[in-house]
Motif scaffolding. Structure first.
Motif: not given
Lengths: 178, 178
Positions: B60-81
Motif C-alpha cells: 500500500r505504501d509503495l502504491l501510494m508513493a509510485s501511483k503504479e502497479c501491475v495486477i498479475n493473474i496466477p494459475t493453480v501451477d503456482i498455488a503454493k507461491k
C-alpha cells in the motif's frame, strides 16, 4: 433445501471467489431481479460488499428507493435462468414468474430470497456516496442463509459474452490468511 | 511463454470471474508483491478496477508513493507461491527471490510483470478518494498482456482459510450481455 443461518463473519467465503449473483429488490408492489458480476468484499464483519450497478436500471431505482436488497448466489443448475435474467429488463416483466424463480420472504428486508439459489444475503444499503461516480453501492449484510447440504457449490463465473467458468475442484493449502 | 498484448476492452473477461491476483509495486530500489482477492471491475473501457487494500501494508505504501502497479493473474501451477506471498510481509524480504517469482520489465510502469503468471495488467492509480474509508484503490489499466496459448486458465478463487476453488469447465450460453 435445508436453508440455515450462516455466520456473518464467514460471508466473505461466499463472495470472494467471484460468483455471478442474482440481486433482488422490492418496493411496494414492485419487485425485480438482476444478474450481477461486478462486486467485491469491502469488510469482513459486519460484512460490507461493494456492488457496481452502472447506468440506469429498474433494479437500481428499486434499490435506491427501498435501500434494501438480497444477494442470491446461483449454481450451474440454473445457468440458463441466470442468463435470461441478465438479458431482460424487469420494468415491464415479472422476471420471477417469467423465468421460474421462486421468491421467498426474507427476515429483515422486503426483497425476496430466491429458493433456487444455494445462498442468500439480506442487505441494507449503507453508503451511496460512490454511486454517482462509479455506480458502487455499499451494502451491509444483515443476515446470511446457506443450504448447509452444499459443500463445494458449482458457482458461475462470467468470462464475457455468455461464457461462464463453472467452479471446479477445491484445494487446501496451509495459510495464515483468513 | 507467448506473451501478447491483450485488448483493453476485454480486460473485464480476466477480472470478472474473480481470480486471486498478485499485485506488484515498485518505487526506486524497493519492490513488492502481494496476494489480493478483493477487487471488482468498475468500467469496461478504459478498464477501471477497484482493488481493496485495507490497513497498513508495504504494498500500500509503495502504491501510494509510485501511483503504479501491475495486477498479475496466477494459475493453480503456482498455488503454493501465491499462498506464501500472502503469508509474508515484504518490508524486510524480497518476496520475488524468496519464492522464486521472476520479475520482468513492464512497458508503462516501473512495477514488474511476473513471468510465472499467464496475464498481467499494467495500471496507474486513478483515484484515491475511497482509500481512507474503504481501502479502495481505483486503477486504470494502461496495458494488458496475456499468454495467448492459455484458453481456459485454471485460476484460483479464494474460499477462505487457505481453501481455493480451482477454475473448472467453461460453458457457453446464448447471451446479450457483454
Amino acid at each position: 433445501m435445508s436453508r440455515k443461518p450462516f455466520p456473518l463473519a464467514k460471508v466473505y467465503t461466499l463472495i470472494e471467489p467471484g460468483p455471478v449473483v442474482l440481486l433482488t429488490t422490492a418496493q411496494g408492489e414492485r419487485r425485480n431481479v438482476m444478474t450481477l458480476s461486478w462486486k467485491t468484499m469491502l469488510e469482513f464483519e459486519p460484512p460490507l460488499i461493494g456492488c457496481v450497478i452502472g447506468g440506469q436500471s429498474y433494479s437500481r431505482d428499486l434499490l435506491m428507493a427501498s435501500k434494501e436488497c438480497v444477494i442470491n448466489i446461483p449454481t450451474v443448475d440454473i445457468a440458463k435462468k441466470v442468463v435470461s435474467v441478465g438479458n431482460t429488463t424487469g420494468a415491464r416483466t415479472d422476471k420471477f414468474k417469467r423465468f421460474g424463480l421462486t421468491p421467498l420472504p426474507a427476515r429483515f428486508v422486503h426483497a425476496p430470497l430466491i429458493d433456487e439459489c444455494y445462498a442468500s444475503l439480506e442487505c441494507r444499503l449503507a453508503d451511496t456516496r460512490m454511486v454517482a461516480k462509479y455506480g458502487i453501492f455499499v451494502l451491509e449484510v444483515l443476515q446470511a442463509w446457506v443450504d448447509s447440504a452444499v459443500k463445494d457449490p458449482r458457482t458461475l463465473h462470467h468470462r464475457g459474452y455468455g461464457r461462464f467458468m463453472v467452479a471446479g475442484e477445491t484445494i487446501k493449502l496451509r495459510s495464515r490468511m483468513k
